[in-house]
Design a protein around this motif. Structure first.
Motif, PDB file in Angstrom:
ATOM      1  N   VAL A 153       0.828  -1.206   0.000  1.00  0.00           N
ATOM      2  CA  VAL A 153       0.000   0.000   0.000  1.00  0.00           C
ATOM      3  C   VAL A 153       0.864   1.258   0.000  1.00  0.00           C
ATOM      4  N   THR A 154       2.025   1.194   0.653  1.00  0.00           N
ATOM      5  CA  THR A 154       2.929   2.349   0.633  1.00  0.00           C
ATOM      6  C   THR A 154       3.710   2.418  -0.681  1.00  0.00           C
ATOM      7  N   TRP A 155       4.018   1.276  -1.269  1.00  0.00           N
ATOM      8  CA  TRP A 155       4.767   1.273  -2.520  1.00  0.00           C
ATOM      9  C   TRP A 155       3.989   1.899  -3.665  1.00  0.00           C
ATOM     10  N   VAL A 156       2.667   1.796  -3.627  1.00  0.00           N
ATOM     11  CA  VAL A 156       1.863   2.285  -4.755  1.00  0.00           C
ATOM     12  C   VAL A 156       1.449   3.747  -4.591  1.00  0.00           C
ATOM     13  N   LYS A 157       2.023   4.453  -3.633  1.00  0.00           N
ATOM     14  CA  LYS A 157       1.675   5.865  -3.438  1.00  0.00           C
ATOM     15  C   LYS A 157       1.855   6.705  -4.714  1.00  0.00           C
ATOM     16  N   PRO A 158       2.864   6.423  -5.569  1.00  0.00           N
ATOM     17  CA  PRO A 158       2.985   7.242  -6.790  1.00  0.00           C
ATOM     18  C   PRO A 158       1.941   6.935  -7.858  1.00  0.00           C
ATOM     19  N   VAL A 159       1.148   5.867  -7.679  1.00  0.00           N
ATOM     20  CA  VAL A 159       0.194   5.458  -8.710  1.00  0.00           C
ATOM     21  C   VAL A 159      -0.990   6.417  -8.751  1.00  0.00           C
ATOM     22  N   ALA A 160      -1.302   6.905  -9.940  1.00  0.00           N
ATOM     23  CA  ALA A 160      -2.462   7.775 -10.158  1.00  0.00           C
ATOM     24  C   ALA A 160      -3.517   7.014 -10.958  1.00  0.00           C
ATOM     25  N   ASP A 161      -4.757   7.484 -10.906  1.00  0.00           N
ATOM     26  CA  ASP A 161      -5.836   6.852 -11.658  1.00  0.00           C
ATOM     27  C   ASP A 161      -5.459   6.731 -13.128  1.00  0.00           C
ATOM     28  N   GLY A 162      -5.627   5.526 -13.649  1.00  0.00           N
ATOM     29  CA  GLY A 162      -5.375   5.293 -15.059  1.00  0.00           C
ATOM     30  C   GLY A 162      -3.956   4.924 -15.410  1.00  0.00           C
ATOM     31  N   ASP A 163      -3.056   4.884 -14.437  1.00  0.00           N
ATOM     32  CA  ASP A 163      -1.656   4.562 -14.720  1.00  0.00           C
ATOM     33  C   ASP A 163      -1.486   3.113 -15.172  1.00  0.00           C
TER      34      ASP A 163
END
Length: 344
Positions: A153-163
């Motif tokens: 859950v912390t690793w995906v912090k840079p993920v934005a909608d649609g990435d």
């Protein structure tokens, strides 16, 4: 008495019986139901602990801990919001007067009760611990996925909608990252692995990956280019352990202005890395660090995690050797996405 697996730090282990303690003021005693096994437990077995404060031996390993509160002091009950009989996830880190210490790594079996790791039937929760209530309607061994998921859950912090997200490495951390990336809004998740990972790559598709790539059979850069129509990935999460070559590959898979998360432990230096990639392509590097146990537990309690698919295999304590062999991928003809111990 409580049965416990003890690692001696020299690639040997033993089964011990330890007295179950009374709770310390501000603490509790947990009846451990299940504990997940992690690659760091292999390193622990070999005498190497991945913490900045060093670890301790001999010690009881295991930090992916789920259990029920057996006894608790009023102070702890008030602070944690739990009562005797509640099922909880145990956050790895305890904030003790001696500093931050990790269950299953940083406590010696020769101090206090010794019951400070999850490969035992009981765990002493010291003051400064944190626990989170878990649902009761699923087997405990399935719920141990909360711990790798709390990292993911912390690793995906840079993920934005649609990435578009590429996850390197289909180990149990990579599997948890598939779930976390989808929950964070990723439109497409691609998982890379090697030929020996075929079983895990197939499981990745069942868990939610949209594409998998066997890097021994096809060029991962060309395949990601094909999947994305040349756009490449917005975020690459390197969850592969052991071989640092995946760091360089991540830099080739991410598009300009994208993000690379370095999470898998390599244990040796990286050759051929060009730092110019960072400014010229405006790539942001992130450390795969931090835990969000509350976020992971919320996803599980809300039914957003395929816990059965993520479990893999679980064993009773008396079959620890079989469990550990499967973890180390030394069982002929068998593989598993994840391994857990059932303690009760």
């Amino acid at each position: 008495m409580s049965r416990a697996i003890v690692f001696n730090g020299d690639e040997t282990w033993e089964l011990r019986d330890l007295p179950v303690p009374d709770p310390q003021p501000g603490g509790a005693v947990l009846r451990v139901e299940a504990t997940g096994l992690c690659h760091s437990d292999i390193d622990h077995f070999r005498g190497h602990v991945h913490t900045s404060w060093g670890g301790a031996f001999p010690s009881i390993p295991g930090h992916e801990i789920v259990g029920r509160i057996e006894r608790i002091t009023p102070e702890a009950a008030d602070k944690w919001g739990v009562a005797e009989g509640d099922r909880v996830a145990v956050w790895d880190i305890a904030f003790t007067p001696a500093g931050h210490r990790i269950y299953g790594h940083d406590f010696s079996v020769d101090e206090g009760s010794g019951l400070y790791g999850g490969f035992a039937e009981h765990l002493e929760l010291v003051p400064g611990s944190m626990v989170y209530k878990l649902r009761d309607d699923l087997p405990a061994d399935q719920l141990t996925v909360f711990e790798p998921l709390s990292c993911a859950v912390t690793w995906v912090k840079p993920v934005a909608d649609g990435d578009v997200v590429v996850i390197e490495g289909p180990g149990h951390m990579g599997m948890a990252t598939i779930v976390a990336a989808k929950a964070a809004g990723a439109s497409t998740v691609i998982v890379t692995g090697t030929a020996k990972d075929r079983f895990r790559l197939d499981c990745a598709l069942r868990i939610g990956a949209d594409h998998v790539i066997d890097v021994d059979a096809e060029d991962p850069v060309e395949r990601v280019r094909e999947i994305t129509g040349g756009a490449m990935a917005g975020v690459v999460i390197d969850a592969a352990a052991g071989n640092p070559v995946t760091v360089n590959l991540a830099m080739d898979l991410v598009h300009k202005g994208g993000h690379v998360v370095i999470a898998g432990m390599k244990d040796r230096p990286l050759e051929g890395f060009h730092s110019d990639w960072i400014p010229t392509r405006r790539i942001t590097l992130h450390p795969g660090a931090g835990l969000d146990a509350a976020g992971a537990v919320a996803l599980i309690n809300e039914g957003k995690v395929p816990t059965a698919e993520l479990l893999g295999d679980s064993f009773p304590l008396e079959r620890f050797e079989e469990a550990f062999a499967l973890l180390t991928r030394s069982t002929p003809g068998r593989d598993s996405v994840r391994v857990a111990l059932r303690l009760s």
